[in-house]
Design a protein around this motif. Structure first.
Motif, PDB file in Angstrom:
ATOM      1  N   SER A   1       0.828  -1.193   0.000  1.00 38.78           N
ATOM      2  CA  SER A   1       0.000   0.000   0.000  1.00 38.78           C
ATOM      3  C   SER A   1       0.860   1.239   0.000  1.00 38.78           C
ATOM      4  N   THR A   2       0.295   2.302  -0.518  1.00 37.96           N
ATOM      5  CA  THR A   2       1.021   3.575  -0.536  1.00 37.96           C
ATOM      6  C   THR A   2       1.162   4.111   0.873  1.00 37.96           C
ATOM      7  N   PRO A   3       2.403   4.488   1.294  1.00 44.37           N
ATOM      8  CA  PRO A   3       2.595   4.990   2.649  1.00 44.37           C
ATOM      9  C   PRO A   3       1.697   6.181   2.926  1.00 44.37           C
ATOM     10  N   ARG A   4       1.096   6.193   4.092  1.00 39.89           N
ATOM     11  CA  ARG A   4       0.198   7.281   4.439  1.00 39.89           C
ATOM     12  C   ARG A   4       1.001   8.547   4.695  1.00 39.89           C
ATOM     13  N   PRO A   5       0.494   9.714   4.299  1.00 45.29           N
ATOM     14  CA  PRO A   5       1.235  10.965   4.513  1.00 45.29           C
ATOM     15  C   PRO A   5       1.267  11.302   5.990  1.00 45.29           C
ATOM     16  N   ALA A   6       2.428  11.357   6.512  1.00 48.17           N
ATOM     17  CA  ALA A   6       2.599  11.707   7.922  1.00 48.17           C
ATOM     18  C   ALA A   6       3.961  12.332   8.092  1.00 48.17           C
ATOM     19  N   THR A   7       4.052  13.285   8.973  1.00 47.18           N
ATOM     20  CA  THR A   7       5.328  13.932   9.226  1.00 47.18           C
ATOM     21  C   THR A   7       6.232  12.981   9.979  1.00 47.18           C
ATOM     22  N   PRO A   8       7.486  12.778   9.509  1.00 46.14           N
ATOM     23  CA  PRO A   8       8.386  11.878  10.210  1.00 46.14           C
ATOM     24  C   PRO A   8       8.606  12.327  11.647  1.00 46.14           C
TER      25      PRO A   8
ATOM     26  N   GLY B   1       9.293  14.735 -11.652  1.00 43.99           N
ATOM     27  CA  GLY B   1       8.068  15.520 -11.544  1.00 43.99           C
ATOM     28  C   GLY B   1       8.114  16.498 -10.395  1.00 43.99           C
ATOM     29  N   ILE B   2       8.674  16.074  -9.267  1.00 40.85           N
ATOM     30  CA  ILE B   2       8.803  16.961  -8.103  1.00 40.85           C
ATOM     31  C   ILE B   2       9.700  18.140  -8.445  1.00 40.85           C
ATOM     32  N   ARG B   3      10.796  17.876  -9.104  1.00 43.70           N
ATOM     33  CA  ARG B   3      11.746  18.948  -9.440  1.00 43.70           C
ATOM     34  C   ARG B   3      11.123  19.976 -10.387  1.00 43.70           C
ATOM     35  N   ARG B   4      10.300  19.508 -11.313  1.00 45.00           N
ATOM     36  CA  ARG B   4       9.654  20.436 -12.241  1.00 45.00           C
ATOM     37  C   ARG B   4       8.536  21.221 -11.565  1.00 45.00           C
ATOM     38  N   HIS B   5       7.828  20.545 -10.661  1.00 42.96           N
ATOM     39  CA  HIS B   5       6.661  21.174 -10.038  1.00 42.96           C
ATOM     40  C   HIS B   5       7.037  22.073  -8.865  1.00 42.96           C
ATOM     41  N   HIS B   6       8.106  21.739  -8.188  1.00 43.30           N
ATOM     42  CA  HIS B   6       8.466  22.460  -6.963  1.00 43.30           C
ATOM     43  C   HIS B   6       9.751  23.268  -7.129  1.00 43.30           C
ATOM     44  N   THR B   7      10.047  23.666  -8.341  1.00 44.23           N
ATOM     45  CA  THR B   7      11.263  24.439  -8.566  1.00 44.23           C
ATOM     46  C   THR B   7      11.187  25.774  -7.833  1.00 44.23           C
ATOM     47  N   THR B   8      12.175  26.037  -7.021  1.00 43.54           N
ATOM     48  CA  THR B   8      12.280  27.310  -6.294  1.00 43.54           C
ATOM     49  C   THR B   8      13.724  27.773  -6.338  1.00 43.54           C
ATOM     50  N   ASP B   9      13.909  29.042  -6.123  1.00 40.29           N
ATOM     51  CA  ASP B   9      15.270  29.564  -6.050  1.00 40.29           C
ATOM     52  C   ASP B   9      15.963  28.978  -4.834  1.00 40.29           C
TER      53      ASP B   9
ATOM     54  N   ALA C   1       9.032  20.399   1.665  1.00 37.53           N
ATOM     55  CA  ALA C   1      10.487  20.258   1.733  1.00 37.53           C
ATOM     56  C   ALA C   1      11.129  20.873   0.494  1.00 37.53           C
ATOM     57  N   LYS C   2      12.288  21.436   0.668  1.00 30.36           N
ATOM     58  CA  LYS C   2      12.997  22.052  -0.451  1.00 30.36           C
ATOM     59  C   LYS C   2      13.601  20.963  -1.340  1.00 30.36           C
ATOM     60  N   VAL C   3      13.761  21.293  -2.604  1.00 25.62           N
ATOM     61  CA  VAL C   3      14.316  20.342  -3.562  1.00 25.62           C
ATOM     62  C   VAL C   3      15.715  19.910  -3.133  1.00 25.62           C
ATOM     63  N   GLY C   4      16.503  20.835  -2.616  1.00 22.39           N
ATOM     64  CA  GLY C   4      17.844  20.496  -2.166  1.00 22.39           C
ATOM     65  C   GLY C   4      17.831  19.497  -1.023  1.00 22.39           C
ATOM     66  N   THR C   5      16.880  19.649  -0.098  1.00 27.35           N
ATOM     67  CA  THR C   5      16.758  18.719   1.015  1.00 27.35           C
ATOM     68  C   THR C   5      16.409  17.325   0.521  1.00 27.35           C
ATOM     69  N   MET C   6      15.436  17.263  -0.398  1.00 26.66           N
ATOM     70  CA  MET C   6      15.032  15.960  -0.922  1.00 26.66           C
ATOM     71  C   MET C   6      16.162  15.312  -1.719  1.00 26.66           C
TER      72      MET C   6
ATOM     73  N   VAL D   1      10.506   4.559  -1.425  1.00 31.66           N
ATOM     74  CA  VAL D   1      11.261   5.790  -1.687  1.00 31.66           C
ATOM     75  C   VAL D   1      10.375   6.821  -2.383  1.00 31.66           C
ATOM     76  N   SER D   2       9.588   6.393  -3.348  1.00 34.54           N
ATOM     77  CA  SER D   2       8.717   7.351  -4.046  1.00 34.54           C
ATOM     78  C   SER D   2       7.660   7.907  -3.100  1.00 34.54           C
ATOM     79  N   GLY D   3       7.147   7.060  -2.204  1.00 38.33           N
ATOM     80  CA  GLY D   3       6.190   7.552  -1.211  1.00 38.33           C
ATOM     81  C   GLY D   3       6.816   8.542  -0.251  1.00 38.33           C
ATOM     82  N   TYR D   4       8.071   8.296   0.108  1.00 37.60           N
ATOM     83  CA  TYR D   4       8.794   9.202   1.007  1.00 37.60           C
ATOM     84  C   TYR D   4       9.009  10.558   0.333  1.00 37.60           C
ATOM     85  N   LEU D   5       9.409  10.536  -0.929  1.00 39.42           N
ATOM     86  CA  LEU D   5       9.593  11.789  -1.661  1.00 39.42           C
ATOM     87  C   LEU D   5       8.282  12.558  -1.780  1.00 39.42           C
ATOM     88  N   THR D   6       7.212  11.839  -2.073  1.00 39.19           N
ATOM     89  CA  THR D   6       5.906  12.481  -2.198  1.00 39.19           C
ATOM     90  C   THR D   6       5.492  13.126  -0.889  1.00 39.19           C
TER      91      THR D   6
END
Length: 349
Positions: free
Chosen positions: A2-9, A125-133, A89-94, A77-82
């Motif tokens: 199952s897809t990991p449930r969204p929860a803050t670590p 997809g995350i990098r394209r969608h969440h691009t920030t300075d 989270a910032k792209v650099g952190t991920m 891993v994909s669930g963790y990134l999501t």
């Protein structure tokens, strides 16, 4: 699965969950002491510390979700990134977390889950969608740099009447460290990594050889930076460095060291994090707004920005900063210089 449930670590790992040491290579008990030593030198100490922290975060989340961190399934891993992306989270952190996951799996001789097509697709997809300075430290440069230098004391006095005043070693060290860091455009690890043996006198000042850097971690190439003498001795990196070494009686080994409460230089190299603390404390003492936005990297950023405003070319700046790409130099030029010689200010609207 199952897809990991969204929860803050959680912030702490449950005691019953074992966290593999990122440097604990598979079959390590079969290695010789020399092999272990070389493996330990394969990555910079700061990188290893970062891997340990990031791996702990990942395994903590896996424990909360009831998932195996090692070997980790691509869906894990994909669930963790999501999850991270969903919590801002910032792209650099991920990116750093992915590097830690990949690193541990390779050391443990497990397939790299980050190379799986699912993970690669989610990550792109995350990098394209969440691009920030990227977060950048504010540049520390004149005239604010002079205000910061003025906060460092020059003399120590003592409550004991029999002990006369002395030159303040921490103040002398900090002045030298900030001037050297600024003029040489150094990263914090490069500042604290300087040894006396790396310094050579020159007719025009000092040449510093960097044995290691972010882009030269193996020391494969010789990187040189220069410290020219300044006409104003109070702002001269050469004078400040020589004064510190003389007062601290340092003739070999680490240049920038810890100073005891008794005003004595210790035989211990400053940690890179200490440079951050010194810069932020001094910026706050100088009354500069938002001191939390400054760090050791503000010295390097300040050099690039200030040199640009003084008319230096990108090539000349890169010669000192050792940037391989002139695009990287451009990222340091802050918004205040965007107004210089700009036709938009001449429209007469």
């Amino acid at each position: 699965m199952s897809t990991p449930r969204p929860a803050t670590p959680p912030t702490e790992l449950p005691a019953e969950v074992a966290v593999p040491d990122p440097m604990a290579i598979a079959d390590q008990d079969k290695l010789s002491s020399d092999e272990r030593r070389y493996i330990g030198a394969a990555r910079a100490a700061n990188t290893v510390r970062g891997y340990r922290s990031d791996w702990t975060e990942f395994t903590t989340w896996c424990a909360q979700q009831g998932l195996d961190p090692l070997p980790a399934a691509p869906r894990t891993v994909s669930g963790y990134l999501t999850l991270l992306a969903g919590h801002g989270a910032k792209v650099g952190t991920m990116s750093r977390r992915l590097s830690a996951i990949k690193f541990v799996h390779k050391l443990q001789n497990h397939p790299d889950p980050t190379a799986n097509a699912l993970v690669v697709g989610v990550w792109e997809g995350i990098r394209r969608h969440h691009t920030t300075d990227p977060d950048q430290a504010r540049p520390l440069m004149p005239p604010q740099l002079w205000d910061v230098l003025a906060t460092f004391p020059t003399q120590r006095t003592w409550k004991t009447p029999s002990r006369p005043p002395e030159s303040d070693l921490a103040g002398a060290r900090n002045r030298a460290m900030l001037l050297v860091g600024f003029v040489a455009a150094l990263r914090r690890s490069e500042i604290v990594g300087i040894d006396v043996e790396h310094i050579a006198d020159h007719d025009r000042g000092i040449v510093v050889q960097l044995s290691r850097s972010k882009t030269n971690q193996r020391g494969d190439t010789t990187e040189l930076v220069v410290l020219p003498r300044a006409t104003n001795t109070a702002r001269c990196p050469v004078t400040a460095l020589q004064t510190w070494l003389q007062l601290a009686a340092i003739t070999d080994g680490p240049v920038f060291r810890a100073v005891s409460k008794g005003n004595r230089a210790l035989n211990r190299r400053l940690a890179p994090a200490a440079v951050n603390d010194i810069v932020q404390t001094a910026v706050a003492a100088a009354g500069i707004d938002q001191p939390e936005q400054y760090s050791a990297h503000s010295l390097r950023a300040g050099f690039v920005t200030y040199a640009h405003t003084r008319g230096a070319t990108d090539h000349a700046i890169a010669h000192q900063t050792r940037h391989r790409s002139l695009t990287s130099v451009g990222t340091y030029i802050r918004t205040d210089t965007a107004w210089d010689d700009n036709a938009a200010t001449q429209l007469g609207l």
